[in-house]
Design an enzyme around this catalytic site. Structure first.
Site, PDB file in Angstrom:
ATOM      1  N   HIS A   1       0.893  -1.854  13.246  1.00  0.00           N
ATOM      2  CA  HIS A   1       0.928  -0.564  12.550  1.00  0.00           C
ATOM      3  C   HIS A   1       1.094   0.545  13.588  1.00  0.00           C
ATOM      4  O   HIS A   1       0.593   0.431  14.707  1.00  0.00           O
ATOM      5  CB  HIS A   1      -0.389  -0.381  11.772  1.00  0.00           C
ATOM      6  CG  HIS A   1      -0.355   0.810  10.854  1.00  0.00           C
ATOM      7  ND1 HIS A   1      -0.549   2.089  11.310  1.00  0.00           N
ATOM      8  CD2 HIS A   1      -0.128   0.913   9.524  1.00  0.00           C
ATOM      9  CE1 HIS A   1      -0.445   2.928  10.292  1.00  0.00           C
ATOM     10  NE2 HIS A   1      -0.191   2.237   9.197  1.00  0.00           N
TER      11      HIS A   1
ATOM     12  N   SER B   1       3.758   7.949   3.166  1.00  0.00           N
ATOM     13  CA  SER B   1       3.481   8.914   2.102  1.00  0.00           C
ATOM     14  C   SER B   1       4.007   8.477   0.733  1.00  0.00           C
ATOM     15  O   SER B   1       4.481   9.291  -0.057  1.00  0.00           O
ATOM     16  CB  SER B   1       4.021  10.298   2.483  1.00  0.00           C
ATOM     17  OG  SER B   1       3.373  10.767   3.654  1.00  0.00           O
TER      18      SER B   1
ATOM     19  N   GLY C   1      -0.902   3.904   2.397  1.00  0.00           N
ATOM     20  CA  GLY C   1      -2.128   4.308   3.070  1.00  0.00           C
ATOM     21  C   GLY C   1      -2.953   5.230   2.179  1.00  0.00           C
ATOM     22  O   GLY C   1      -3.668   4.785   1.279  1.00  0.00           O
ATOM     23  N   GLY C   2      -2.825   6.538   2.396  1.00  0.00           N
ATOM     24  CA  GLY C   2      -3.659   7.532   1.704  1.00  0.00           C
ATOM     25  C   GLY C   2      -3.757   7.329   0.196  1.00  0.00           C
ATOM     26  O   GLY C   2      -4.861   7.355  -0.374  1.00  0.00           O
TER      27      GLY C   2
ATOM     28  N   GLU D   1       8.157   1.683   8.474  1.00  0.00           N
ATOM     29  CA  GLU D   1       7.321   2.870   8.334  1.00  0.00           C
ATOM     30  C   GLU D   1       7.742   3.919   9.366  1.00  0.00           C
ATOM     31  O   GLU D   1       7.312   3.867  10.521  1.00  0.00           O
ATOM     32  CB  GLU D   1       5.854   2.513   8.572  1.00  0.00           C
ATOM     33  CG  GLU D   1       5.316   1.493   7.592  1.00  0.00           C
ATOM     34  CD  GLU D   1       3.810   1.644   7.410  1.00  0.00           C
ATOM     35  OE1 GLU D   1       3.402   1.893   6.283  1.00  0.00           O
ATOM     36  OE2 GLU D   1       3.073   1.541   8.396  1.00  0.00           O
TER      37      GLU D   1
ATOM     38  N   GLU E   1      -0.300   3.251  14.018  1.00  0.00           N
ATOM     39  CA  GLU E   1      -1.567   3.753  14.586  1.00  0.00           C
ATOM     40  C   GLU E   1      -2.078   2.809  15.677  1.00  0.00           C
ATOM     41  O   GLU E   1      -2.647   3.246  16.676  1.00  0.00           O
ATOM     42  CB  GLU E   1      -2.596   3.947  13.464  1.00  0.00           C
ATOM     43  CG  GLU E   1      -2.257   5.163  12.602  1.00  0.00           C
ATOM     44  CD  GLU E   1      -2.685   5.075  11.158  1.00  0.00           C
ATOM     45  OE1 GLU E   1      -3.523   4.220  10.807  1.00  0.00           O
ATOM     46  OE2 GLU E   1      -2.161   5.869  10.349  1.00  0.00           O
TER      47      GLU E   1
ATOM     48  N   GLY F   1       1.136   9.453   6.609  1.00  0.00           N
ATOM     49  CA  GLY F   1       0.005  10.367   6.472  1.00  0.00           C
ATOM     50  C   GLY F   1       0.378  11.838   6.567  1.00  0.00           C
ATOM     51  O   GLY F   1      -0.483  12.707   6.694  1.00  0.00           O
TER      52      GLY F   1
ATOM     53  N   ASN G   1      -3.342  -0.248   2.313  1.00  0.00           N
ATOM     54  CA  ASN G   1      -3.944  -0.210   3.648  1.00  0.00           C
ATOM     55  C   ASN G   1      -5.014   0.885   3.661  1.00  0.00           C
ATOM     56  O   ASN G   1      -4.688   2.064   3.737  1.00  0.00           O
ATOM     57  CB  ASN G   1      -2.850   0.085   4.698  1.00  0.00           C
ATOM     58  CG  ASN G   1      -3.440   0.284   6.082  1.00  0.00           C
ATOM     59  OD1 ASN G   1      -4.574  -0.095   6.355  1.00  0.00           O
ATOM     60  ND2 ASN G   1      -2.660   0.888   6.978  1.00  0.00           N
ATOM     61  N   TRP G   2      -6.255   0.453   3.577  1.00  0.00           N
ATOM     62  CA  TRP G   2      -7.353   1.438   3.494  1.00  0.00           C
ATOM     63  C   TRP G   2      -7.703   2.047   4.848  1.00  0.00           C
ATOM     64  O   TRP G   2      -8.536   2.940   4.917  1.00  0.00           O
ATOM     65  CB  TRP G   2      -8.594   0.770   2.893  1.00  0.00           C
ATOM     66  CG  TRP G   2      -8.465   0.457   1.435  1.00  0.00           C
ATOM     67  CD1 TRP G   2      -7.445   0.848   0.595  1.00  0.00           C
ATOM     68  CD2 TRP G   2      -9.379  -0.294   0.623  1.00  0.00           C
ATOM     69  NE1 TRP G   2      -7.673   0.379  -0.675  1.00  0.00           N
ATOM     70  CE2 TRP G   2      -8.861  -0.326  -0.682  1.00  0.00           C
ATOM     71  CE3 TRP G   2     -10.586  -0.944   0.881  1.00  0.00           C
ATOM     72  CZ2 TRP G   2      -9.503  -0.980  -1.733  1.00  0.00           C
ATOM     73  CZ3 TRP G   2     -11.228  -1.598  -0.154  1.00  0.00           C
ATOM     74  CH2 TRP G   2     -10.697  -1.615  -1.446  1.00  0.00           C
ATOM     75  N   LYS G   3      -7.148   1.514   5.907  1.00  0.00           N
ATOM     76  CA  LYS G   3      -7.451   2.016   7.255  1.00  0.00           C
ATOM     77  C   LYS G   3      -8.968   2.044   7.470  1.00  0.00           C
ATOM     78  O   LYS G   3      -9.672   1.184   6.957  1.00  0.00           O
ATOM     79  CB  LYS G   3      -6.818   3.392   7.476  1.00  0.00           C
ATOM     80  CG  LYS G   3      -5.341   3.433   7.086  1.00  0.00           C
ATOM     81  CD  LYS G   3      -4.650   4.660   7.579  1.00  0.00           C
ATOM     82  CE  LYS G   3      -3.258   4.731   6.988  1.00  0.00           C
ATOM     83  NZ  LYS G   3      -2.371   5.679   7.639  1.00  0.00           N
TER      84      LYS G   3
HETATM   85  C1  PEP Z   1       0.251   3.499   6.306  1.00  0.00           C
HETATM   86  O1  PEP Z   1      -0.825   3.685   6.816  1.00  0.00           O
HETATM   87  O2  PEP Z   1       0.814   2.414   6.480  1.00  0.00           O
HETATM   88  C2  PEP Z   1       0.845   4.567   5.533  1.00  0.00           C
HETATM   89  C3  PEP Z   1       2.075   4.417   5.126  1.00  0.00           C
HETATM   90  O3  PEP Z   1       0.076   5.664   5.287  1.00  0.00           O
HETATM   91  P1  PEP Z   1       0.382   6.836   4.213  1.00  0.00           P
HETATM   92  O4  PEP Z   1       0.766   6.152   2.929  1.00  0.00           O
HETATM   93  O5  PEP Z   1      -0.881   7.594   4.114  1.00  0.00           O
HETATM   94  O6  PEP Z   1       1.528   7.628   4.758  1.00  0.00           O
END
Ligand code: PEP
Length: 254
Positions: A96, A214, A235-236, A168, A98, A174, A9-11
């Site tokens: 999600h 994470s 994500g990151g 999640e 966010e 994040g 997930n590049w957001k």
């Molecule tokens: C996400 O955005 O779904 C996520 C899990 O982000 P991160 O891996 O950065 O915690």
């Protein structure tokens, strides 16, 4: 046997040029192993280019980060399922945290989107998870129960098996703070048991439940080695092509 599914997930990151460079390195690192289903989820602006790249080797599938539940119409700034389908998008991330916290998406909205995605033959990746205060108040199961019932209302057992659920915990997204493998496994086992209770156990056994929060190359193998963890939503750490390839390889081992 559930095939593991790992999604990037590049957001709101990656220009078209950056996406091209990422794909070049990532596909090279990934090689020909297709034991894990890989989904690249770029921003809308890079979908067409990544779709074109993936049409050649087909080592990964394409996902979108969101969609509207209506088809065409006067919804400025929104994207519909048929628009995604035209670009060979196969998965769509819905609900999600966010989207839920920053853009006010309720379970009811996530449910409308889930319905629209299924009707358009897109596979939803439905995100659920508790906040830190909910965990501290011992409300993890209550929150997951509410989100599952609300987000997946009206989905049949036949449709459910093609839905991916991403657990999640909001406090792990994040933040660099990962759920322990046991915390994650406990939540995943609860989700699967809830699916069995609300639908049936044969269907629940087929649903893939990703962990997100994470995930990185260093913790991926242990997380994905848990019985009910069927992949990761990353994500990151998915912004680095080599690191993300390492996560996919960890999933293959897990
Ligand atoms: C996400 O955005 O779904 C996520 C899990 O982000 P991160 O891996 O950065 O915690």
């Amino acid at each position: 046997m559930r095939k593991k599914i790992v999604a990037a997930n590049w957001k709101m990151n990656m220009t078209v040029g950056e996406s091209m460079a990422f794909m070049d390195t990532f596909l090279h690192e990934l090689g020909a192993d297709n034991s894990v289903e890989v989904v690249i989820v770029p921003p809308f602006t890079a979908l067409a280019k990544v779709s074109e790249i993936l049409s050649v080797g087909q080592q990964a599938k394409l996902g979108a980060q969101n969609m509207h539940w209506e088809k065409p119409g006067a919804f400025t700034g929104e994207i519909s399922a048929p628009m995604l389908r035209e670009l060979y998008v196969r998965y769509v991330v819905l609900g999600h945290s966010e989207r839920r916290t920053l853009f006010g998406e309720s379970d009811e909205i996530v449910n409308k989107k889930t319905r629209a995605a299924i009707d358009a033959a897109l596979r939803p990746i439905v995100c659920i998870g508790e906040t830190l205060s909910e965990r501290d108040a011992d409300k993890v199961e209550e929150v997951l129960d509410r989100q599952i019932k609300g987000s997946l209302a009206g989905v049949s057992a036949r449709e459910l098996v093609d839905v991916v659920i991403a657990y999640e915990p909001v406090w792990a997204i994040g933040t660099g703070r990962t759920a322990t493998p046991q915390q994650a496994q406990d939540a995943h086992a609860f989700i699967r048991a809830k699916l069995a209770e609300l639908w049936d156990s044969a269907s629940a056994e087929k649903v893939r439940i990703q962990y997100g929060g994470s995930v990185k190359a260093q913790n991926a193998a242990e997380l994905m080695g848990q019985a009910d963890i069927d992949g990761a939503l990353v994500g990151g750490a998915s912004l680095d092509p080599r690191g993300f390839a390492e996560i996919v390889k960890a999933a293959a081992r897990g």
